[in-house]
Design an enzyme around this catalytic site. Sequence first.
Site, PDB file in Angstrom:
ATOM      1  N   ASP A 152       0.853  -1.189   0.000  1.00  7.76           N
ATOM      2  CA  ASP A 152       0.000   0.000   0.000  1.00  7.76           C
ATOM      3  C   ASP A 152       0.886   1.235   0.000  1.00  7.76           C
ATOM      4  OD1 ASP A 152      -2.456  -1.357   0.059  1.00  7.76           O
ATOM      5  OD2 ASP A 152      -2.411  -1.521   2.237  1.00  7.76           O
ATOM      6  N   ASP A 158      -6.904  -1.437  -4.642  1.00  3.85           N
ATOM      7  CA  ASP A 158      -7.975  -1.128  -3.691  1.00  3.85           C
ATOM      8  C   ASP A 158      -8.913  -0.061  -4.246  1.00  3.85           C
ATOM      9  OD1 ASP A 158      -6.692  -2.870  -1.911  1.00  3.85           O
ATOM     10  OD2 ASP A 158      -5.614  -1.240  -0.918  1.00  3.85           O
TER      11      ASP A 158
END
EC number: 3.4.23.36
Length: 166
Positions: free
Chosen positions: A126, A144
Amino acid sequence: MARGGSSAGGASIWPWLAWAVVIFLADQFTKVLILGYYKLGDATYITSFFNIVRAHNTGAAFSFLANAGGWQRWAFTGIGLAAAVFIIWQLRAHPGQKLFCFSLSSILGGAIGNVVDRMQHGYVVDFLDFHLSGRHFPAFNIADSAITVGAVCLILDELLRVKRSK
C-alpha cells in the site's frame, strides 16, 4: 443473480478483460516503483492531506485480520481467486451490460493485483496515504481503488436496474 437482457447481440468479454489487465498493470507498476524506491515506513509528503508511503498489509481492507498469524494470506488469496472465477463467469454471461461489466472488471483487475502481492510477498503493498483534520485513513493502492470504484458502480448498476424494472 438474474439479469435481464444478458447478452447484447455479439458483445464480447474481451474489452472487459482488457480493462482488468490495464488496472492490474497500473497497480503492479506503481507497486514496483514503491518497492524499488521506498523502504517500509518511508514517506514523501506531497500535501497537507496526502502522502506517498510504503506500507505492508497482511490483512484485508483496513488491515482487517492483519495480525491473525499468517493463515489469512492463503484465505484472502483463495477468496480473491474464487472471486476472479465468479467475475469471469458473470462477464461471459452479461458482456453487453456496460456498467455491470465495468464494475466487475474493475474489481477483477484490483483483486488479481492484490492476489499477486499476497502470493509474491505475503502482504499487499500500500502507498496512497490520506489524512484530514487529525484523522488518518489507512494506506491503500491502485487495486484497492479499483475495487472500491467497482463496488460503488455495481451498487449503482443494481439501483438503476431496479428503477428500470418498476
